[in-house]
Design a protein around this motif. Sequence first.
Motif, PDB file in Angstrom:
ATOM      1  N   LEU A 130      -4.742 -13.226 -23.329  1.00 15.95           N
ATOM      2  CA  LEU A 130      -6.178 -12.990 -23.768  1.00 15.95           C
ATOM      3  C   LEU A 130      -6.636 -14.238 -24.080  1.00 15.95           C
ATOM      4  O   LEU A 130      -8.001 -14.606 -23.639  1.00 15.95           O
ATOM      5  N   SER A 131      -6.209 -15.023 -24.801  1.00 13.45           N
ATOM      6  CA  SER A 131      -6.848 -16.235 -25.142  1.00 13.45           C
ATOM      7  C   SER A 131      -6.896 -17.459 -23.849  1.00 13.45           C
ATOM      8  O   SER A 131      -7.861 -18.197 -24.151  1.00 13.45           O
ATOM      9  N   LEU A 132      -6.305 -17.002 -22.937  1.00 13.62           N
ATOM     10  CA  LEU A 132      -6.550 -17.886 -21.717  1.00 13.62           C
ATOM     11  C   LEU A 132      -7.419 -17.309 -20.483  1.00 13.62           C
ATOM     12  O   LEU A 132      -7.490 -17.596 -19.636  1.00 13.62           O
ATOM     13  N   THR A 133      -8.178 -16.081 -21.229  1.00 15.96           N
ATOM     14  CA  THR A 133      -9.259 -15.490 -20.378  1.00 15.96           C
ATOM     15  C   THR A 133     -10.386 -15.368 -20.990  1.00 15.96           C
ATOM     16  O   THR A 133     -10.470 -16.048 -22.292  1.00 15.96           O
ATOM     17  N   ARG A 134     -11.494 -14.963 -20.548  1.00 15.67           N
ATOM     18  CA  ARG A 134     -12.719 -14.842 -21.057  1.00 15.67           C
ATOM     19  C   ARG A 134     -13.227 -13.405 -21.497  1.00 15.67           C
ATOM     20  O   ARG A 134     -14.245 -13.025 -21.480  1.00 15.67           O
ATOM     21  N   ILE A 135     -12.152 -12.714 -21.637  1.00 18.74           N
ATOM     22  CA  ILE A 135     -12.178 -11.192 -21.888  1.00 18.74           C
ATOM     23  C   ILE A 135     -12.434 -11.252 -23.531  1.00 18.74           C
ATOM     24  O   ILE A 135     -11.642 -11.409 -24.313  1.00 18.74           O
ATOM     25  N   ALA A 162      -8.066  -1.503 -25.385  1.00 22.82           N
ATOM     26  CA  ALA A 162      -7.591  -0.638 -24.132  1.00 22.82           C
ATOM     27  C   ALA A 162      -6.375  -1.458 -23.734  1.00 22.82           C
ATOM     28  O   ALA A 162      -5.389  -0.844 -23.420  1.00 22.82           O
ATOM     29  N   LEU A 163      -6.302  -2.871 -23.460  1.00 24.63           N
ATOM     30  CA  LEU A 163      -5.346  -3.490 -23.016  1.00 24.63           C
ATOM     31  C   LEU A 163      -4.140  -3.307 -23.993  1.00 24.63           C
ATOM     32  O   LEU A 163      -3.170  -3.364 -23.275  1.00 24.63           O
ATOM     33  N   THR A 164      -4.504  -3.461 -25.228  1.00 20.81           N
ATOM     34  CA  THR A 164      -3.171  -3.376 -26.215  1.00 20.81           C
ATOM     35  C   THR A 164      -2.761  -2.135 -26.221  1.00 20.81           C
ATOM     36  O   THR A 164      -1.331  -1.698 -26.087  1.00 20.81           O
ATOM     37  N   ASP A 165      -3.285  -0.935 -25.947  1.00 18.36           N
ATOM     38  CA  ASP A 165      -2.807   0.520 -25.796  1.00 18.36           C
ATOM     39  C   ASP A 165      -1.907   0.600 -24.630  1.00 18.36           C
ATOM     40  O   ASP A 165      -1.046   1.288 -24.567  1.00 18.36           O
ATOM     41  N   VAL A 222      -5.487 -10.410 -16.803  1.00 14.63           N
ATOM     42  CA  VAL A 222      -4.414 -10.697 -17.632  1.00 14.63           C
ATOM     43  C   VAL A 222      -3.080 -10.814 -16.493  1.00 14.63           C
ATOM     44  O   VAL A 222      -2.246 -11.613 -16.897  1.00 14.63           O
ATOM     45  N   ARG A 223      -2.811  -9.910 -15.707  1.00 12.48           N
ATOM     46  CA  ARG A 223      -1.781 -10.013 -14.717  1.00 12.48           C
ATOM     47  C   ARG A 223      -1.659 -11.289 -13.869  1.00 12.48           C
ATOM     48  O   ARG A 223      -0.860 -11.882 -13.866  1.00 12.48           O
ATOM     49  N   LYS A 224      -2.978 -11.974 -13.710  1.00  8.77           N
ATOM     50  CA  LYS A 224      -3.136 -13.267 -12.884  1.00  8.77           C
ATOM     51  C   LYS A 224      -2.512 -14.189 -13.681  1.00  8.77           C
ATOM     52  O   LYS A 224      -1.941 -15.376 -13.457  1.00  8.77           O
ATOM     53  N   VAL A 225      -3.322 -14.198 -15.081  1.00  5.64           N
ATOM     54  CA  VAL A 225      -2.766 -15.369 -16.189  1.00  5.64           C
ATOM     55  C   VAL A 225      -1.341 -15.158 -16.374  1.00  5.64           C
ATOM     56  O   VAL A 225      -0.619 -16.029 -16.605  1.00  5.64           O
TER      57      VAL A 225
END
Length: 86
Positions: free
Chosen positions: A18-23, A31-34, A63-66
């Motif tokens: 997530l640190s590599l995204t702008r989410i 929700a991503l964690t769940d 996230v999948r792309k990263v």
Amino acid sequence: MNQTPAGSQSKERLALLLSLTRIDSDEIQMALTDHLVRGASEIDAAEMNGVSRSNLTRALNKVRKVAATVHAIEDLDWARFKESVK
């Protein structure tokens, strides 16, 4: 190949991805964690966190792309490491 199936990530690895995204939405991150850490379905993760499934799917794709890029870098590094120990 999907590097991020449900329940496949540690909380720490997801935080790094997530640190590599702008989410930055807390609800989307939860929700991503769940989904990615705890193994909830996409539908359940979206509903539990009050986000639309389309927004969660969009974030999952990011996230999948990263994750795929990180995996490709790991492969390159591993190949170079194997060559250096010959």
